[in-house]
Design a protein around this motif. Structure first.
Motif, PDB file in Angstrom:
ATOM      1  N   VAL A   1       2.755 -19.118 -13.793  1.00 17.53           N
ATOM      2  CA  VAL A   1       3.928 -18.381 -13.310  1.00 17.53           C
ATOM      3  C   VAL A   1       3.801 -16.899 -13.638  1.00 17.53           C
ATOM      4  O   VAL A   1       4.197 -16.029 -12.847  1.00 17.53           O
ATOM      5  N   LEU A   2       3.225 -16.583 -14.794  1.00 20.39           N
ATOM      6  CA  LEU A   2       3.090 -15.187 -15.204  1.00 20.39           C
ATOM      7  C   LEU A   2       2.130 -14.403 -14.320  1.00 20.39           C
ATOM      8  O   LEU A   2       2.038 -13.175 -14.438  1.00 20.39           O
ATOM      9  N   SER A   3       1.415 -15.075 -13.434  1.00 21.52           N
ATOM     10  CA  SER A   3       0.584 -14.357 -12.473  1.00 21.52           C
ATOM     11  C   SER A   3       1.426 -13.632 -11.435  1.00 21.52           C
ATOM     12  O   SER A   3       0.931 -12.715 -10.766  1.00 21.52           O
ATOM     13  N   ALA A   4       2.682 -14.020 -11.273  1.00 18.61           N
ATOM     14  CA  ALA A   4       3.573 -13.358 -10.316  1.00 18.61           C
ATOM     15  C   ALA A   4       3.889 -11.951 -10.795  1.00 18.61           C
ATOM     16  O   ALA A   4       3.815 -11.642 -11.991  1.00 18.61           O
ATOM     17  N   ASP A   5       4.262 -11.089  -9.861  1.00 23.80           N
ATOM     18  CA  ASP A   5       4.663  -9.729 -10.217  1.00 23.80           C
ATOM     19  C   ASP A   5       6.105  -9.688 -10.704  1.00 23.80           C
ATOM     20  O   ASP A   5       6.439  -8.874 -11.573  1.00 23.80           O
ATOM     21  N   LEU A   6       6.941 -10.539 -10.158  1.00 20.69           N
ATOM     22  CA  LEU A   6       8.356 -10.576 -10.536  1.00 20.69           C
ATOM     23  C   LEU A   6       8.806 -12.024 -10.604  1.00 20.69           C
ATOM     24  O   LEU A   6       8.522 -12.816  -9.708  1.00 20.69           O
TER      25      LEU A   6
ATOM     26  N   ILE B   1       5.356 -20.099 -27.374  1.00 19.00           N
ATOM     27  CA  ILE B   1       4.291 -21.040 -27.014  1.00 19.00           C
ATOM     28  C   ILE B   1       2.966 -20.320 -26.764  1.00 19.00           C
ATOM     29  O   ILE B   1       1.913 -20.756 -27.231  1.00 19.00           O
ATOM     30  N   LEU B   2       3.024 -19.197 -26.035  1.00 20.96           N
ATOM     31  CA  LEU B   2       1.799 -18.474 -25.711  1.00 20.96           C
ATOM     32  C   LEU B   2       1.500 -17.343 -26.685  1.00 20.96           C
ATOM     33  O   LEU B   2       0.402 -16.785 -26.662  1.00 20.96           O
ATOM     34  N   GLY B   3       2.477 -17.001 -27.510  1.00 22.42           N
ATOM     35  CA  GLY B   3       2.261 -15.908 -28.453  1.00 22.42           C
ATOM     36  C   GLY B   3       2.228 -14.542 -27.798  1.00 22.42           C
ATOM     37  O   GLY B   3       1.656 -13.601 -28.354  1.00 22.42           O
ATOM     38  N   LEU B   4       2.848 -14.397 -26.621  1.00 25.47           N
ATOM     39  CA  LEU B   4       2.843 -13.127 -25.910  1.00 25.47           C
ATOM     40  C   LEU B   4       4.006 -12.263 -26.360  1.00 25.47           C
ATOM     41  O   LEU B   4       4.922 -12.724 -27.037  1.00 25.47           O
ATOM     42  N   GLU B   5       3.954 -11.019 -25.950  1.00 30.88           N
ATOM     43  CA  GLU B   5       4.972 -10.062 -26.355  1.00 30.88           C
ATOM     44  C   GLU B   5       6.115 -10.066 -25.350  1.00 30.88           C
ATOM     45  O   GLU B   5       5.913  -9.782 -24.160  1.00 30.88           O
ATOM     46  N   GLY B   6       7.308 -10.393 -25.798  1.00 33.97           N
ATOM     47  CA  GLY B   6       8.486 -10.331 -24.949  1.00 33.97           C
ATOM     48  C   GLY B   6       9.174  -8.994 -25.087  1.00 33.97           C
ATOM     49  O   GLY B   6       9.357  -8.479 -26.193  1.00 33.97           O
ATOM     50  N   THR B   7       9.529  -8.377 -23.964  1.00 30.01           N
ATOM     51  CA  THR B   7      10.189  -7.086 -23.949  1.00 30.01           C
ATOM     52  C   THR B   7      11.476  -7.195 -23.144  1.00 30.01           C
ATOM     53  O   THR B   7      11.691  -8.190 -22.447  1.00 30.01           O
ATOM     54  N   PRO B   8      12.364  -6.196 -23.213  1.00 27.07           N
ATOM     55  CA  PRO B   8      13.567  -6.242 -22.377  1.00 27.07           C
ATOM     56  C   PRO B   8      13.265  -6.314 -20.886  1.00 27.07           C
ATOM     57  O   PRO B   8      14.089  -6.787 -20.115  1.00 27.07           O
ATOM     58  N   SER B   9      12.074  -5.882 -20.474  1.00 32.24           N
ATOM     59  CA  SER B   9      11.722  -5.897 -19.059  1.00 32.24           C
ATOM     60  C   SER B   9      11.028  -7.180 -18.632  1.00 32.24           C
ATOM     61  O   SER B   9      11.005  -7.497 -17.444  1.00 32.24           O
ATOM     62  N   GLY B  10      10.423  -7.899 -19.570  1.00 31.75           N
ATOM     63  CA  GLY B  10       9.704  -9.107 -19.196  1.00 31.75           C
ATOM     64  C   GLY B  10       8.723  -9.543 -20.249  1.00 31.75           C
ATOM     65  O   GLY B  10       9.017  -9.508 -21.444  1.00 31.75           O
TER      66      GLY B  10
ATOM     67  N   GLU C   1       4.642  -9.205 -21.568  1.00 33.49           N
ATOM     68  CA  GLU C   1       3.332  -8.579 -21.515  1.00 33.49           C
ATOM     69  C   GLU C   1       2.306  -9.669 -21.762  1.00 33.49           C
ATOM     70  O   GLU C   1       2.206 -10.195 -22.861  1.00 33.49           O
ATOM     71  N   ASP C   2       1.571 -10.008 -20.720  1.00 34.57           N
ATOM     72  CA  ASP C   2       0.700 -11.186 -20.808  1.00 34.57           C
ATOM     73  C   ASP C   2      -0.773 -10.845 -20.682  1.00 34.57           C
ATOM     74  O   ASP C   2      -1.581 -11.665 -20.307  1.00 34.57           O
ATOM     75  N   HIS C   3      -1.128  -9.610 -20.975  1.00 37.37           N
ATOM     76  CA  HIS C   3      -2.536  -9.218 -20.887  1.00 37.37           C
ATOM     77  C   HIS C   3      -2.818  -8.232 -21.999  1.00 37.37           C
ATOM     78  O   HIS C   3      -1.971  -7.389 -22.310  1.00 37.37           O
ATOM     79  N   PRO C   4      -3.992  -8.312 -22.635  1.00 35.84           N
ATOM     80  CA  PRO C   4      -4.286  -7.392 -23.726  1.00 35.84           C
ATOM     81  C   PRO C   4      -4.267  -5.934 -23.300  1.00 35.84           C
ATOM     82  O   PRO C   4      -4.058  -5.056 -24.123  1.00 35.84           O
ATOM     83  N   LEU C   5      -4.484  -5.657 -22.040  1.00 39.37           N
ATOM     84  CA  LEU C   5      -4.449  -4.279 -21.559  1.00 39.37           C
ATOM     85  C   LEU C   5      -3.105  -3.925 -20.931  1.00 39.37           C
ATOM     86  O   LEU C   5      -2.987  -2.938 -20.223  1.00 39.37           O
ATOM     87  N   GLY C   6      -2.086  -4.751 -21.154  1.00 35.44           N
ATOM     88  CA  GLY C   6      -0.738  -4.330 -20.835  1.00 35.44           C
ATOM     89  C   GLY C   6      -0.169  -4.761 -19.513  1.00 35.44           C
ATOM     90  O   GLY C   6       0.767  -4.137 -19.023  1.00 35.44           O
ATOM     91  N   LYS C   7      -0.685  -5.812 -18.842  1.00 35.99           N
ATOM     92  CA  LYS C   7      -0.065  -6.289 -17.612  1.00 35.99           C
ATOM     93  C   LYS C   7       1.315  -6.832 -17.949  1.00 35.99           C
ATOM     94  O   LYS C   7       1.466  -7.709 -18.784  1.00 35.99           O
ATOM     95  N   LEU C   8       2.315  -6.288 -17.303  1.00 37.57           N
ATOM     96  CA  LEU C   8       3.691  -6.693 -17.557  1.00 37.57           C
ATOM     97  C   LEU C   8       4.215  -7.475 -16.372  1.00 37.57           C
ATOM     98  O   LEU C   8       4.205  -6.993 -15.240  1.00 37.57           O
ATOM     99  N   THR C   9       4.637  -8.704 -16.625  1.00 39.71           N
ATOM    100  CA  THR C   9       5.315  -9.502 -15.614  1.00 39.71           C
ATOM    101  C   THR C   9       6.811  -9.320 -15.821  1.00 39.71           C
ATOM    102  O   THR C   9       7.342  -9.679 -16.872  1.00 39.71           O
ATOM    103  N   ARG C  10       7.467  -8.744 -14.842  1.00 41.51           N
ATOM    104  CA  ARG C  10       8.894  -8.476 -14.989  1.00 41.51           C
ATOM    105  C   ARG C  10       9.678  -9.769 -14.826  1.00 41.51           C
ATOM    106  O   ARG C  10       9.428 -10.574 -13.923  1.00 41.51           O
ATOM    107  N   VAL C  11      10.660  -9.959 -15.702  1.00 42.77           N
ATOM    108  CA  VAL C  11      11.536 -11.130 -15.682  1.00 42.77           C
ATOM    109  C   VAL C  11      12.972 -10.625 -15.629  1.00 42.77           C
ATOM    110  O   VAL C  11      13.364  -9.794 -16.464  1.00 42.77           O
TER     111      VAL C  11
END
Length: 987
Positions: free
Chosen positions: A323-328, A347-356, A358-368
């Motif tokens: 699902v995180l492959s989606a842009d929005l 579960i994935l240990g990813l960084e949650g932000t107010p915008s969504g 961050e699911d990539h070490p180089l900063g790909k942000l999936t907006r939620v």
């Protein structure tokens, strides 16, 4: 009045027209290419429109151009924030809609609906650069049901929340893609059905029976749907059932791949792909694998459970990553979005932000984000005016004359709370005798999945409750409950909504529930009361104008029925007006338009974010420059740079222990053996780790080790020496260690690393959210306690807090380290190639700018009067704004060493080589003391640097923002790069 209805076809009146004269504008490039003049092209287009059509077209053209220019006619600058851009889009859309209604320009002729309907698509084409936006809606089922009749196919519009919501979406050129609901094996039949569906702008996905059984009936309906509605996973008592679950998951992935193939076959560049619901959680990943530039949005129409419920799913990680492959990613409510982000974090240990996320070490942000769905209210409002509905309304009013009508419209499944609703009604009749002959409950229960045992049992349970209540409180002529096990057609349903006094929506768990919206849309005359479950998504939208109840609390629902019937007319009107305004403004069209606007803006922000991320390291170029150089310097980090990646399997036990004890990547042993044999290559491993850790990992190689951020240095054939500045105060260590130990005990799975020059509290294995809260609390304890008056730096990592003395960083230490290496190795050949690569904290990224040829090298005098060898990246880049010349001149002038003012690529060849004094220590001076440049020039290791811009390769590993020139995603990429260098040396 249409200006040309009385004229002959093909001719236009030359008489006077009302309104302003028609202006001529430049034609399109195609028109110019055909040899027509701009005026002629526009005149031909204007002549084909009536007066009122021209008015709309003319004004919309002004709106379009004004959105691109400011009040002075200058090009408007791009809005700096997402909110500003969305507000601009909303204002432009509002102005267009005002003109579509005919109330835009006071004093101009009113515009007939026919003219607007003819002109709106053309105007939208002009605004959208030549054509309406293509929207590919991908759902499990098409909005039509196909039935074979002989050799032909009959199509009928299906019922459903998504279909109802998207019926009002008209601003896009929409294509539906989904399963037709029938099994079609023969290719000829598939072609005939495809052709029939093309007329409805639908594209079928053909699934075989076995896939449908495993994917739809199995994984979707028996696993995901119950889990997302808090019913839990099916309890299996045999191993074969577990294997069956695995087979269902494979069928689920296979079906999603088949959907992706069909989508890609009709996809055109610029299209938006909107995936819907839990059936297609793998689809975003499949589409991105086919083309990473596809704009993909995913929307969930059910609740998303809390992370504690979701984590019970065996395939939890795979689904989240897909699902995180989606842009929005969109949800009905903020709660569902928050649950999703929490699941990704825990579960994935990813960084949650107010915008969504961050699911990539180089900063790909999936907006939620949350996008509450709506309906097309005008469809219901207009239907109420039709003669057919008016007839039904009169019939129902006569039928229920003298009684208040309560209404429930639900699918007959476990989450709708029909048994609970009936029990609450029974309790209401028990406690309110005066209402027994004055109220009627009409329950519409639409059958679903009638072949499933659990649903058959539910149907039987509902019938028993209805029979018992009617038996207790019914008479020879009337019964309190009218129960229908079937659906109603649209017009009869609108009539039933219109005469209802109280609507009951008592879902035990519901994504949104649009029945409540439909009821409100039909109640502008009656102004009935809505009783709404607080566990339905609609409660967050309509809760202020409804009576919210806990559907599990039978007494609470019964009391709400009494309150609704006794509510005053003024209160009913106030509540209804509030809800009616929301329903008529937050429509399905607004919902879709908002989602697509957010998707466009999310992709724009992603592009801007990528521009700020350092580009990928050019491995081929770096290897080529390596071989061209005469003297090379390789500075390598250790942790997350030269270590193995141990996370990713999802099991957190042995991996934690292995990662806490850093080990060199096994593929690097042979690499270092080759590189260390080259006498013209100097390798320095620069790490924040303890000396013992580096000794164990690199003791067998011929290289240099710099431990604790460069405060300790040794060659593997020698002893450790300190490079710490003199008079470094470490008295604060003991008190800070007490605080860190206290938080280690309070935070399970956190640990403390105590070093000679720093101390670190690490919570990377603790609960992420709890760890962040504890880290904030720890910082407050530190600043108000042991370090309040101490010269220390507090460095915050991703999931760590480190305290070290002021000025201790890798960049501050590298010049002293380099000076010692030059002195010990007797280096006289200038270093003309530097590779600096590592996963460094922000505090230590000054090492990247230290070697930058374009940046001047200066010293910094800190508060305790000690000179540091280098400045922060921000300060150094200030010098770069002036081209580096001013800073270089002022530095050489103050130092009294004219040799430094002449630079070669930013590093002077004329600097003095270090003498035999050995280790370098910063001098302690008073404010009045002046330190001459030649005192330092002898000791600077940077004096042997002879770097050109293309001979320096700084690379950040797994960081989304960095001062480095280049980046690599992970340590595995570092290993591959170093192996490429070693392999080229062996040739």
């Amino acid at each position: 009045m249409k200006g040309s209805t009385s004229e002959q076809p093909g001719r236009r009146s030359s008489g006077h027209r009302d309104g302003p004269p028609r202006r001529f504008s430049l034609s399109t490039p195609d028109e110019l290419g055909n040899g027509r003049t701009a005026a002629a092209a526009h005149f031909e287009r204007a002549s084909s429109l009536s007066d009122e059509e021209y008015l709309v077209s003319d004004h919309l053209q002004q709106l379009s151009s004004s959105s691109k220019h400011d009040s002075h006619g200058e090009p408007a600058s791009l809005a700096s924030s997402r909110v500003q851009r969305l507000l601009q889009q909303r204002q432009l859309k509002h102005d267009r809609e005002a003109w579509y209604r005919g109330d835009g320009w006071i004093g101009r002729p009113m515009i007939s609906p026919d003219s607007v309907s003819k002109l709106v698509p053309n105007c939208m084409n002009d605004v959208r650069d030549g054509g309406r936006q293509r929207l590919l809606v991908v759902a499990n089922r098409l909005p039509v049901s196909a039935t074979r009749k002989g050799n032909n196919w009959s199509l009928e519009v299906s019922a459903g929340g998504l279909v109802s919501a998207l019926l009002g979406v008209r601003q896009f050129e929409t294509r539906w893609i989904g399963w037709a609901g029938v099994n079609v094996v023969d290719e000829a039949d598939q072609g005939a059905l495809t052709k029939a569906l093309e007329e409805q702008r639908c594209v079928p996905v053909f699934l075989d029976e076995e896939t449908v059984h495993q994917y739809y009936n199995g994984y979707c309906n028996n696993v995901l749907w119950p889990l997302f509605h808090y019913l839990g996973l099916p309890q299996e008592d045999r191993l074969s059932c577990t294997r069956g679950l695995e087979d269902q998951f494979e069928a689920y992935k296979r079906a999603n791949s088949m959907f992706a193939d069909v989508v890609y076959s009709v996809y055109r560049e610029g299209d938006i792909v909107w995936c819907h619901d839990y059936h297609l959680m793998f689809l975003p990943r499949c589409l991105k694998e086919l083309d990473n530039n596809i704009k993909v949005g995913w929307f969930l129409h059910t609740p998303f459970p809390s992370s504690e419920i979701y984590r019970t799913l065996p395939s939890r990680s795979e689904l989240l990553k897909a699902v995180l492959s989606a842009d929005l990613i969109g949800f009905h409510t903020y709660d569902y979005a928050r649950h999703f982000v929490s699941a990704c974090t825990r579960i994935l240990g990813l960084e949650g932000t107010p915008s969504g996320v961050e699911d990539h070490p180089l900063g790909k942000l999936t907006r939620v984000a949350a996008f509450p769905i709506g309906i097309d209210p005008n469809r219901f409002i207009d239907a109420l005016q039709s003669p057919e509905v008016q007839t039904y309304v009169k019939e129902l009013q006569e039928k229920f004359c003298g009684r208040k009508v309560m209404l429930g419209v639900d699918r007959l499944d476990m989450i709708k709370g029909i048994p609970q609703k009936l029990l609450a009604f029974e309790k209401f009749l028990d406690e309110n005798v005066e209402w027994r002959d004055k109220v009627q409950l009409v329950q519409i229960a639409v059958p679903t999945r009638t072949d499933v045992h659990d649903y058959q049992r539910l149907t039987s349970q509902v019938h028993k409750i209805v029979g018992r209540i009617n038996g207790r409180f019914g008479t020879l002529t009337t019964v309190p409950i009218h129960h229908l096990d079937r659906s109603l057609d649209f017009h009869r349903l609108c009539a039933l909504y219109a005469i209802t006094d109280v609507a009951l929506v008592t879902s035990l768990r519901d994504g949104m529930n649009l029945v409540s919206y439909e009821f409100v849309a039909c109640q502008n005359m009656k102004k009935g009361v809505l009783i709404l479950s607080e566990l339905a998504g609609a409660a967050q939208s309509l809760g202020a104008g409804a009576i919210l109840v806990n559907p599990w609390n039978i007494s609470d629902v019964a009391a709400a029925m009494k309150d609704a019937l006794d509510m005053s007319e003024a209160d009913r009107e106030e509540c209804h007006c509030h809800n009616f305004e929301h329903v008529t403004t937050h429509t399905a069209q607004v919902w879709a338009d908002t989602f697509v606007s957010e998707l466009h803006d999310t992709i724009y922000e992603a592009q801007q974010r990528i521009m700020r991320i350092p580009p990928q390291l050019p491995v081929g170029e770096a290897v080529a420059k390596y071989h061209e150089a005469r003297n090379r310097l390789l500075i390598l980090g250790f942790n997350s740079t030269l270590t193995s990646q141990v996370e990713g399997s999802g099991r957190r036990g042995p991996e934690q222990v292995r990662e806490m004890k850093l080990r060199l990547h096994p593929h690097l042993h042979e690499v270092f053996s080759v590189l260390c044999m080259d006498p013209n290559t100097t390798i320095v491993v620069l790490s924040g780790s303890d000396r013992n850790v580096l000794d164990e990992a690199f003791g067998s190689f011929d290289l240099w080790l710099a431990a604790e951020n460069g405060m300790f240095l040794r060659h593997t054939r020698g002893d450790w020496k300190t490079t710490m500045p003199e008079h470094l105060n470490m008295d604060w260590m003991e008190s800070v260690e007490v605080v860190f130990d206290y938080f280690r005990e309070r935070t399970p799975r956190s640990y403390v690393e105590t070093r000679d020059t720093s101390i670190v509290w690490n919570y990377k294995y603790a609960d992420v959210e709890f760890g962040r809260v504890q880290a904030k609390d720890l910082l407050q304890h530190l600043w108000t306690g042991p370090i309040s008056n101490t010269a220390v730096d507090v460095v915050q990592g991703g999931r760590s807090v480190e305290v070290r003395p002021v000025g201790v960083s890798k960049g501050a230490a590298i010049d002293r380290i380099l000076g010692e290496i030059v002195h010990r190795k007797r280096i006289f050949t200038p270093i003309d190639y530097v590779l600096c690569i590592g996963h460094f904290l922000s505090k230590d990224e000054d090492i990247h700018t230290f070697f930058e040829p374009e940046l001047p090298y200066e010293r910094e005098l800190i508060s305790n009067h000690k000179f540091l060898e280098g400045k922060t990246s921000a300060d150094r880049r200030l010098g770069q704004k002036d081209g580096g010349k001013t800073a270089s001149k002022s530095s050489s002038k103050s130092s009294g060493n004219p040799g430094n003012s002449k630079s070669n690529g930013g590093r002077s060849k004329g600097r003095t080589m270090p003498d035999e004094n050995g280790m370098i220590h910063s001098k302690t001076v008073s404010k009045k003391d002046k330190v001459l440049e030649d005192d330092f020039g002898r000791q600077e290791g940077s004096s042997v640097l002879d770097l050109e811009g293309d001979n320096y390769f700084s690379c950040a590993v797994g960081r989304k923002r960095s001062n480095a020139r280049y980046s690599l995603p992970s340590s595995e990429d570092v290993v591959s790069f170093l192996k490429a260098i070693a392999d080229s040396c062996s040739l």
